[in-house]
Design an enzyme around this catalytic site. Structure first.
Site, PDB file in Angstrom:
ATOM      1  N   HIS A 123     -15.443   7.670 -36.545  1.00 45.56           N
ATOM      2  CA  HIS A 123     -15.047   8.483 -35.404  1.00 45.56           C
ATOM      3  C   HIS A 123     -15.839   8.041 -34.177  1.00 45.56           C
ATOM      4  O   HIS A 123     -16.898   7.424 -34.295  1.00 45.56           O
ATOM      5  CB  HIS A 123     -15.287   9.970 -35.681  1.00 45.56           C
ATOM      6  CG  HIS A 123     -16.663  10.274 -36.195  1.00 45.56           C
ATOM      7  ND1 HIS A 123     -16.944  10.327 -37.547  1.00 45.56           N
ATOM      8  CD2 HIS A 123     -17.826  10.523 -35.568  1.00 45.56           C
ATOM      9  CE1 HIS A 123     -18.228  10.593 -37.710  1.00 45.56           C
ATOM     10  NE2 HIS A 123     -18.792  10.714 -36.522  1.00 45.56           N
ATOM     11  N   ARG A 232     -26.565   0.503 -41.309  1.00 45.76           N
ATOM     12  CA  ARG A 232     -26.392   1.700 -42.124  1.00 45.76           C
ATOM     13  C   ARG A 232     -25.086   2.313 -41.636  1.00 45.76           C
ATOM     14  O   ARG A 232     -24.926   2.587 -40.455  1.00 45.76           O
ATOM     15  CB  ARG A 232     -27.568   2.655 -41.922  1.00 45.76           C
ATOM     16  CG  ARG A 232     -27.445   3.994 -42.687  1.00 45.76           C
ATOM     17  CD  ARG A 232     -26.756   5.043 -41.854  1.00 45.76           C
ATOM     18  NE  ARG A 232     -26.800   6.377 -42.459  1.00 45.76           N
ATOM     19  CZ  ARG A 232     -26.127   7.424 -41.995  1.00 45.76           C
ATOM     20  NH1 ARG A 232     -25.353   7.308 -40.929  1.00 45.76           N
ATOM     21  NH2 ARG A 232     -26.226   8.586 -42.587  1.00 45.76           N
ATOM     22  N   ASP A 234     -22.109   5.088 -41.417  1.00 44.68           N
ATOM     23  CA  ASP A 234     -21.926   6.528 -41.474  1.00 44.68           C
ATOM     24  C   ASP A 234     -20.606   6.877 -42.168  1.00 44.68           C
ATOM     25  O   ASP A 234     -19.572   6.243 -41.915  1.00 44.68           O
ATOM     26  CB  ASP A 234     -21.930   7.071 -40.041  1.00 44.68           C
ATOM     27  CG  ASP A 234     -21.968   8.575 -39.978  1.00 44.68           C
ATOM     28  OD1 ASP A 234     -22.933   9.159 -40.495  1.00 44.68           O
ATOM     29  OD2 ASP A 234     -21.039   9.171 -39.400  1.00 44.68           O
ATOM     30  N   GLU A 263     -23.791   5.445 -46.253  1.00 49.43           N
ATOM     31  CA  GLU A 263     -24.162   6.855 -46.427  1.00 49.43           C
ATOM     32  C   GLU A 263     -23.190   7.483 -47.433  1.00 49.43           C
ATOM     33  O   GLU A 263     -22.241   8.160 -47.066  1.00 49.43           O
ATOM     34  CB  GLU A 263     -24.099   7.599 -45.089  1.00 49.43           C
ATOM     35  CG  GLU A 263     -24.580   9.038 -45.185  1.00 49.43           C
ATOM     36  CD  GLU A 263     -23.847   9.987 -44.247  1.00 49.43           C
ATOM     37  OE1 GLU A 263     -24.244  11.162 -44.189  1.00 49.43           O
ATOM     38  OE2 GLU A 263     -22.872   9.569 -43.590  1.00 49.43           O
ATOM     39  N   HIS A 346     -32.232  13.006 -41.287  1.00 48.33           N
ATOM     40  CA  HIS A 346     -31.754  13.851 -40.199  1.00 48.33           C
ATOM     41  C   HIS A 346     -30.685  14.830 -40.671  1.00 48.33           C
ATOM     42  O   HIS A 346     -30.331  15.754 -39.936  1.00 48.33           O
ATOM     43  CB  HIS A 346     -31.195  12.980 -39.077  1.00 48.33           C
ATOM     44  CG  HIS A 346     -29.997  12.176 -39.494  1.00 48.33           C
ATOM     45  ND1 HIS A 346     -30.078  11.131 -40.385  1.00 48.33           N
ATOM     46  CD2 HIS A 346     -28.688  12.285 -39.162  1.00 48.33           C
ATOM     47  CE1 HIS A 346     -28.876  10.630 -40.573  1.00 48.33           C
ATOM     48  NE2 HIS A 346     -28.011  11.307 -39.849  1.00 48.33           N
ATOM     49  N   ASP A 347     -30.162  14.637 -41.883  1.00 46.66           N
ATOM     50  CA  ASP A 347     -29.098  15.489 -42.417  1.00 46.66           C
ATOM     51  C   ASP A 347     -29.592  16.502 -43.440  1.00 46.66           C
ATOM     52  O   ASP A 347     -28.778  17.207 -44.053  1.00 46.66           O
ATOM     53  CB  ASP A 347     -28.012  14.624 -43.070  1.00 46.66           C
ATOM     54  CG  ASP A 347     -27.119  13.938 -42.051  1.00 46.66           C
ATOM     55  OD1 ASP A 347     -26.880  14.530 -40.984  1.00 46.66           O
ATOM     56  OD2 ASP A 347     -26.666  12.813 -42.316  1.00 46.66           O
ATOM     57  N   ASP A 391     -30.607  20.683 -39.321  1.00 44.45           N
ATOM     58  CA  ASP A 391     -30.348  20.401 -37.915  1.00 44.45           C
ATOM     59  C   ASP A 391     -30.133  21.701 -37.138  1.00 44.45           C
ATOM     60  O   ASP A 391     -29.351  22.554 -37.581  1.00 44.45           O
ATOM     61  CB  ASP A 391     -29.098  19.499 -37.844  1.00 44.45           C
ATOM     62  CG  ASP A 391     -28.560  19.313 -36.438  1.00 44.45           C
ATOM     63  OD1 ASP A 391     -29.365  19.279 -35.508  1.00 44.45           O
ATOM     64  OD2 ASP A 391     -27.329  19.196 -36.299  1.00 44.45           O
TER      65      ASP A 391
END
Length: 513
Positions: A123, A232, A234, A263, A346-347, A391
């Site tokens: 996206h 990496r 996504d 990921e 970060h997730d 987050d």
């Protein structure tokens, strides 16, 4: 199909950087007011960290044993996390632009460090020029096939609504699916275009279109030629596999040892056969290490990633070994050796937070991470004991003042990293079980004359234990590692057994000869 994973990754220790949050360098002039550095992070606020600031941390990271950086997205974007790219060929000016990336790459490479970028190709952001063109022109735009539109929008009878009203937004219920169901169907119907997880700011790119594929593949090649050492990728499962085969071929044609890591939060061995990805982010291992190291301290009360629900729980030594054996059997050894082994990202909530703020658990998890097969990855700030739930809390600013840094996680990581770098057994040897006993486990890493026992006691009582050793090992020496729980750490070999004493909630590495 032969499996050809990059040799350098076997020896790597990664450090994941959220670029807006590591450090402000003072070299990038802010176009306006920034969110205060020391304030709690917000979903939309910009702290103003930049890539020159990352450079300023390289000495510290090198001293900790880091040999590779994984940077969250750096391309121009109207979000602090930059998963909303609007220019794939430009580094965000707030990060210092292309010049800052050039200097960071040069500085990192001069130190023997590699740099991997986050590629978000499923996206884009609403500001990406093909989508902007589509918004301006509608169905007559030559970019209409670059996105997943409704039939009415494609025919020109439905306008695209990129900025929906609150009422329309409520119908979308955007965000992470709570039940694992696919998202994007509602946005296609209501907005005229499919948005990732029905988030209007994230138009889904249609990579089945040849022109779109060609553009994104050129982006992938461009940055590898610029000097990065891998990607990496996504949410790659939301793109069909044939695209990733072409992606790998194009990237590897430019740089033979580029690292391509996806990921993917679960097992998918058919994507790790040498024709798509080198490795995945090893979340199944993450869950096992956290479950073992934290035991009763594991904090499951706060928000968790959907993928952790029902999978993150306490593991005793036997359950941990069963999971390690399972993971070892799923993929070829060439893949296992380069899996990206992380404890936080970060997730997810931060490592310390998931461990119930218990630094003993943090230390144990890190011991296992740095002595098991695969490439360890430290999430920025975990090495100084930062806390934070999901987050935005897990994306807080790295404190400027070293007095706010906890020394033990850093020193513990640094000593274990040095041990890993200086002994090939931790990178290349088979993993052998020595024994399990309730909340304790002992395993062997042995390569030639180098042999090490790793002993972890996740229980609340001192461990006095004897485990059998293979023949030929009759001397033991405890490797000093800074930090650790107070108490006696001892190891000796008697009658073919390794006899250890280890404080509660602690671990150690024993050199065997």
């Amino acid at each position: 199909m032969s499996i050809d994973t990059p040799a350098w990754v076997r020896d790597a220790i990664f450090y994941q950087v959220f670029p807006d949050r590591l450090a402000r360098s003072g070299r990038v002039k802010a176009p306006g007011e920034l969110e205060p550095w020391e304030a709690e992070p917000t979903v939309d606020g910009f702290k103003g960290g930049d890539l020159y600031g990352v450079m300023n941390h390289l000495d510290r990271l090198q001293g900790m044993g880091v040999t590779a950086l994984y940077l969250n997205p750096v391309f121009a974007s109207a979000s602090n996390h930059r998963y909303h790219a609007f220019d794939y060929y430009s580094v965000d000016p707030l990060l210092g632009g292309d010049q800052a990336m050039r200097e960071l790459l040069d500085e990192a490479h001069a130190r023997g460090m590699r740099v991997v970028l986050d590629g978000v190709f499923n996206h884009s952001g609403r500001g990406w020029f093909p989508f902007h063109h589509l918004l301006e022109v509608g169905a007559r735009s030559p970019y209409r096939d670059w996105f997943c539109l409704s039939e009415d929008a494609r025919s020109g009878t439905q306008p695209l609504i990129a900025f929906p009203s609150p009422d329309l937004l409520e119908q979308l219920d955007p965000g992470q699916p709570k039940d694992g169901s696919p998202r994007g169907v509602a946005s296609r119907e209501l907005l005229g275009y499919e948005a990732w997880w029905d988030l209007p700011a994230l138009p889904k790119i249609d990579l089945t279109n040849s022109a779109t594929r060609a553009y994104i593949l050129d982006v992938a090649e461009y940055w590898v030629r610029f000097g990065i050492d891998g990607w990496r990728l996504d949410v790659p499962e939301e793109v069909e596999g044939e695209f990733w085969r072409e992606f790998r071929a194009r990237v590897r044609a430019v740089k033979r040892d580029a690292y391509i890591v996806g990921e993917v939060w679960h097992h998918k061995p058919e994507w790790l056969q040498g024709d798509m990805f080198d490795a995945f982010m090893n979340y199944p291992l993450t869950q096992a290490l956290l479950g073992f190291a934290a035991q009763g301290h594991l904090d499951l009360e706060g928000p968790l990633p959907f993928e952790y629900i029902g999978k993150l729980h306490a593991f005793d030594g036997e359950a941990l070994w069963q999971r390690l054996e399972e993971l070892d059997g799923i993929n070829p050894s060439e893949v296992t050796a380069v899996q990206l082994n992380l404890l936080g990202s970060h997730d997810t909530p931060r490592l310390r937070t998931l461990c119930g703020e218990d630094l003993d658990s943090v230390r144990l998890a890190t011991l296992l991470q740095l002595t098991l097969p695969g490439a360890p990855c430290i999430y920025y700030g975990d090495e100084i004991g930062l806390s934070g739930s999901m987050d935005p809390a897990c994306r807080g600013a790295f404190p400027d003042d070293p007095a706010e840094w906890k020394q033990e996680p850093y020193e513990w990581v640094a000593d274990l990293a040095e041990l890993r770098h200086s002994n090939g057994a931790f990178r290349d040897a088979e993993l052998e079980l020595l024994g399990v006993q309730g909340p304790a486990i002992a395993y062997l890493r042995r390569l030639g004359a180098d042999a090490f026992a790793v002993v972890a006691n996740a229980g609340d009582a001192t461990l006095e234990w004897a485990v059998g050793l293979p023949e030929g090992l009759d001397r033991a020496e405890v490797i000093p590692i800074r930090g650790g729980a107070p108490g006696v750490r001892s190891a000796e070999v008697t009658d073919g057994s390794l006899r250890v004493e280890l404080p509660a909630r602690d671990g150690m590495v024993v050199r065997l000869r």
